[in-house]
Motif scaffolding. Structure first.
Motif, PDB file in Angstrom:
ATOM      1  N   PHE A  60      22.601  -3.472   2.497  1.00 33.85           N
ATOM      2  CA  PHE A  60      21.442  -2.915   3.203  1.00 33.85           C
ATOM      3  C   PHE A  60      20.205  -2.978   2.315  1.00 33.85           C
ATOM      4  O   PHE A  60      19.121  -3.368   2.767  1.00 33.85           O
ATOM      5  N   LEU A  61      20.352  -2.639   1.048  1.00 38.79           N
ATOM      6  CA  LEU A  61      19.212  -2.656   0.124  1.00 38.79           C
ATOM      7  C   LEU A  61      18.669  -4.071  -0.053  1.00 38.79           C
ATOM      8  O   LEU A  61      17.453  -4.276  -0.103  1.00 38.79           O
ATOM      9  N   LYS A  62      19.559  -5.048  -0.125  1.00 42.17           N
ATOM     10  CA  LYS A  62      19.116  -6.439  -0.255  1.00 42.17           C
ATOM     11  C   LYS A  62      18.318  -6.882   0.967  1.00 42.17           C
ATOM     12  O   LYS A  62      17.385  -7.664   0.870  1.00 42.17           O
ATOM     13  N   GLY A  63      18.690  -6.363   2.126  1.00 40.49           N
ATOM     14  CA  GLY A  63      17.998  -6.720   3.363  1.00 40.49           C
ATOM     15  C   GLY A  63      16.603  -6.173   3.478  1.00 40.49           C
ATOM     16  O   GLY A  63      15.842  -6.568   4.370  1.00 40.49           O
ATOM     17  N   LEU A  64      16.224  -5.278   2.570  1.00 36.17           N
ATOM     18  CA  LEU A  64      14.892  -4.667   2.625  1.00 36.17           C
ATOM     19  C   LEU A  64      13.845  -5.475   1.860  1.00 36.17           C
ATOM     20  O   LEU A  64      12.669  -5.123   1.878  1.00 36.17           O
ATOM     21  N   ARG A  65      14.259  -6.552   1.205  1.00 34.14           N
ATOM     22  CA  ARG A  65      13.380  -7.242   0.256  1.00 34.14           C
ATOM     23  C   ARG A  65      12.027  -7.627   0.830  1.00 34.14           C
ATOM     24  O   ARG A  65      11.014  -7.559   0.152  1.00 34.14           O
ATOM     25  N   ASN A  66      11.998  -8.050   2.081  1.00 32.24           N
ATOM     26  CA  ASN A  66      10.736  -8.519   2.662  1.00 32.24           C
ATOM     27  C   ASN A  66      10.220  -7.606   3.772  1.00 32.24           C
ATOM     28  O   ASN A  66       9.337  -7.990   4.531  1.00 32.24           O
ATOM     29  N   GLU A  67      10.792  -6.420   3.870  1.00 30.16           N
ATOM     30  CA  GLU A  67      10.349  -5.477   4.889  1.00 30.16           C
ATOM     31  C   GLU A  67      10.238  -4.086   4.284  1.00 30.16           C
ATOM     32  O   GLU A  67      10.950  -3.155   4.645  1.00 30.16           O
ATOM     33  N   HIS A  68       9.341  -3.969   3.326  1.00 33.67           N
ATOM     34  CA  HIS A  68       9.165  -2.696   2.640  1.00 33.67           C
ATOM     35  C   HIS A  68       8.354  -1.735   3.506  1.00 33.67           C
ATOM     36  O   HIS A  68       7.463  -2.132   4.247  1.00 33.67           O
ATOM     37  N   GLY A  69       8.665  -0.462   3.367  1.00 33.88           N
ATOM     38  CA  GLY A  69       7.935   0.531   4.141  1.00 33.88           C
ATOM     39  C   GLY A  69       8.098   1.923   3.572  1.00 33.88           C
ATOM     40  O   GLY A  69       8.809   2.155   2.583  1.00 33.88           O
ATOM     41  N   LEU A  70       7.431   2.881   4.210  1.00 32.06           N
ATOM     42  CA  LEU A  70       7.468   4.279   3.825  1.00 32.06           C
ATOM     43  C   LEU A  70       8.747   4.926   4.341  1.00 32.06           C
ATOM     44  O   LEU A  70       9.214   4.612   5.439  1.00 32.06           O
ATOM     45  N   LEU A  71       9.326   5.833   3.566  1.00 36.52           N
ATOM     46  CA  LEU A  71      10.483   6.609   3.994  1.00 36.52           C
ATOM     47  C   LEU A  71      10.008   7.974   4.480  1.00 36.52           C
ATOM     48  O   LEU A  71       9.270   8.667   3.769  1.00 36.52           O
ATOM     49  N   SER A  72      10.430   8.361   5.660  1.00 35.90           N
ATOM     50  CA  SER A  72       9.985   9.644   6.206  1.00 35.90           C
ATOM     51  C   SER A  72      10.555  10.803   5.399  1.00 35.90           C
ATOM     52  O   SER A  72      11.607  10.703   4.769  1.00 35.90           O
ATOM     53  N   LEU A  73       9.838  11.920   5.439  1.00 41.85           N
ATOM     54  CA  LEU A  73      10.280  13.160   4.797  1.00 41.85           C
ATOM     55  C   LEU A  73      10.406  14.237   5.874  1.00 41.85           C
ATOM     56  O   LEU A  73      10.379  13.956   7.062  1.00 41.85           O
ATOM     57  N   LYS A  74      10.514  15.462   5.458  1.00 39.82           N
ATOM     58  CA  LYS A  74      10.868  16.546   6.370  1.00 39.82           C
ATOM     59  C   LYS A  74       9.752  16.866   7.371  1.00 39.82           C
ATOM     60  O   LYS A  74       8.573  16.913   7.014  1.00 39.82           O
ATOM     61  N   LEU A  75      10.155  17.084   8.626  1.00 40.92           N
ATOM     62  CA  LEU A  75       9.253  17.580   9.664  1.00 40.92           C
ATOM     63  C   LEU A  75       9.567  19.049   9.920  1.00 40.92           C
ATOM     64  O   LEU A  75      10.693  19.501   9.749  1.00 40.92           O
ATOM     65  N   GLN A  76       8.563  19.800  10.339  1.00 42.73           N
ATOM     66  CA  GLN A  76       8.764  21.203  10.683  1.00 42.73           C
ATOM     67  C   GLN A  76       7.998  21.534  11.961  1.00 42.73           C
ATOM     68  O   GLN A  76       6.982  20.907  12.268  1.00 42.73           O
TER      69      GLN A  76
END
Length: 633
Positions: A174-190
């Protein structure tokens, strides 16, 4: 008249200026000020403009402003007025002649923390998505954990997003598949009333527009010092979210950081925040959830897999043996050159082939495993783990990581005893106490050497590094040392690291011993960093060494204060602590130095070090700092 004497007299003069408001045309005054004093055209007034001491700016017939520091303050206040749009424009003279210590501290508390605060929700995505560290056409990719149903439902309504999902137990493929599709990781919603919003967090600043692992501990200390308890608590909440949904506290919340963590400070963050919370059932529930997350991080991240060695001590270890996309262009030029030549490709062609898996080189795989470990350590980069021209970070059990884990074990044991009657779910305080005792024995056996002190240990080659790093003083903070060991560290280790501006990241002698022609690395001599200073100050204070702590704190704060006075309020990421200068050009340079008119953020852990340093500094030394008395040694 000598520069420092002149500045001191100006500061004395500033204390006698009564507070009053002067009405003026802010934009015209700003333009005139820049024309007369900004000689290099950088929209700042600094010592580089070589302003003669006799030159002054007439603010009114009754008031003239002179000296780089006061002129730069005036520039900042005028700029703020032009943005405010108030009519008539006005300037408070007390702001122009404000004592520099008071001014820096006030700006950090009232403005810089706010400037560094972010939220991830639909309202704030445009601010948090940009990432200047990487270059790719799609900058609207948001990754959401598959296990977070609230986030999945919330973000699926946003048609402008490219929404992708992170599996519960993601793997290397899965990590290797991210090489050309980088993005922000969501954090906590309230949920707040009828709306959903992101739980706030603090970024370091500049090119670092995301929440970082170990930075956040120091941010918490600064926020608590400035009575921003809820924001400090929110940082812990987001880390609990990361452990729950991403399996670890991340290097930072971008997709390319999923492969590594950072130095573990979560229990220290919890212990800093919890006493500041109201004594309610909600606070106790928060403590329980936070401690359980810390136990999970300890058990599943650090005590399993690649992080634990056969000798029972821990190492840094990254999971994805690939080129990290966040580095500055050309960072791996010398590493990749012979391989590109071997395949008769340009470097960019070879790098693309490597990224896509068309070429597999075992030597490079090993190199990038070590490189990932360096980045997980937070010390990216240093010659600390270089042997015979090669970086071998993951071959070392390190003083800093094992000190942090020892403290984590003690923290968990004490928290379970004091707050949960010795047991929380299936976890008992005695287990963590025994783990700490066992680790202490191993640390003393492998990481301590009589006549040398602490140093990292190469568990594959079975040898100590003897590389003198500021991290070798972490045991002071972790509570690992006895009186004799402390005395040795003060007499033989600290003198190798202490310089004009505080503590250097490593010693000059250690750099020399690496050998060969070396390019500068930012986590080595002559550079100094806020996290090292703070941990060493705390360690000294905990052991009753208040005079030594005072000396080091004063050197650091004097350097920051004088630098800000001379360079239009600059609060950078790091310093050349030998020259007491923010002019650092190693690797990507220095964050927090590139701005026009006025700094809006400072830099996260630098802000924290200033506020905490002022609190820890003795009353007498604070008085000297406000008078800008140079350090004695």
């Amino acid at each position: 008249m000598k520069g420092s004497t002149y500045l001191y007299l100006l500061l004395l003069l500033s204390n006698s200026v009564s507070s009053k408001t002067i009405e003026l045309d802010a934009q015209k005054s700003l333009n005139r000020l820049l024309k007369e004093f900004d000689r290099d055209g950088d929209k700042k007034i600094t010592v580089q403009d070589k302003v003669p001491t006799y030159r002054s700016f007439e603010l009114s017939p009754q008031l003239k402003v002179s000296g780089v520091y006061h002129l730069s303050n005036l520039l900042q206040e005028l700029k703020l007025q032009t943005e405010d749009g108030a009519v008539p424009d006005k300037v408070e003279t007390e702001r122009i002649f404000e004592n520099p210590v008071d001014r820096i501290s006030r700006l950090i508390k009232d403005f810089y923390w706010e400037g560094l605060t972010r939220r991830i929700d639909k309202e704030h995505l445009k601010k948090v998505m940009p990432d200047s560290k990487i270059h790719q056409p799609k900058m609207n990719i948001l990754y959401v954990p598959e296990s977070d149903e609230i986030a999945k439902n919330y973000y699926q309504q946003d048609k402008e997003l490219i929404l992708k999902f992170v599996p519960k137990n993601y793997d290397l493929d899965f990590l290797k598949g991210l090489r050309n599709e980088h993005g922000l990781l969501s954090l906590k919603l309230q949920r707040v009333g009828e709306r959903i919003e992101g739980v706030p967090y603090v970024v370091p600043g500049g090119r670092f527009n995301e929440m970082y692992g170990w930075d956040s501990y120091f941010h918490v200390l600064g926020l608590l010092q400035d009575e921003k308890v809820e924001l400090a608590k929110a940082l812990v909440d987001n880390f609990v979210y990361e452990i729950t949904h991403y399996g670890k506290i991340l290097n930072a919340n971008r997709s390319y950081y999923l492969s590594r963590s950072q130095p573990p400070f979560l229990t220290s963050m919890i212990l800093a925040v919890y006493p500041k919370l109201p004594k309610t059932s909600e606070s106790k529930t928060w403590l329980k959830e936070s401690v359980l997350a810390a136990i999970r991080e300890y058990s599943e991240v650090w005590m399993k897999g690649g992080h634990i060695t056969e000798m029972g001590l821990n190492r840094y270890y990254g999971e994805a043996p690939q080129i990290p996309p966040e580095v500055e262009p050309g960072h791996f030029k010398d590493v990749l050159a012979p391989y590109a030549k071997k395949y008769k490709l340009t470097q960019s062609e070879f790098q693309r082939a490597l990224d896509t898996g068309k070429i597999n080189e075992p030597g490079l795989k090993e190199y990038f495993i070590h490189d990932q470990a360096v980045r997980e350590s937070g010390h990216d980069t240093t010659y600390r783990w270089t042997r015979e021209g090669k970086d071998e970070c993951s071959n070392y059990v390190t003083v800093d990581l094992n000190s942090l884990l020892y403290k984590t074990e003690l923290d968990l044991s004490r928290l379970l005893d004091s707050e949960f009657n010795g047991r929380l779910e299936n976890f008992k305080s005695d287990y963590f106490l025994k783990q700490a005792a066992s680790r202490k024995v191993l640390i003393k056996k492998y990481l301590w050497e009589e006549g040398i002190g602490f140093s990292d240990y190469n568990w594959k080659k079975k040898e100590r590094s003897h590389y003198q790093s500021a991290t070798n003083l972490y045991p002071l903070w972790a509570g690992l040392v006895n009186k004799e060991e402390i005395d040795f560290m003060l007499r033989h280790v600290l003198p190798q690291l202490e310089v004009a501006g505080g503590v250097a990241a490593t010693s000059l002698e250690s750099i020399k011993n690496v050998g060969g022609k070396l390019q500068e690395r930012q986590w080595d001599y002559p550079y100094g960093w806020a996290p090292h200073q703070i941990i060493i100050w705390q360690g000294l204070k905990q052991n009753g060494l208040h005079e030594v702590a005072d000396r080091l704190i004063y050197k650091w704060l004097y350097m920051i204060t004088k630098n800000a006075m001379d360079y239009n309020g600059t609060i950078p990421e790091k310093y050349d602590v030998v020259k007491r200068s923010h002019k650092v050009f190693a690797e990507y340079g220095n964050v927090g130095t590139k701005f026009s008119y006025i700094s809006r953020e400072g830099f996260g852990w630098m802000n924290a070090s200033y506020q905490l340093g002022l609190e820890l500094l003795s009353k007498e030394k604070r008085k000297e700092l406000r008078e800008l008395v140079p350090p004695k040694n």
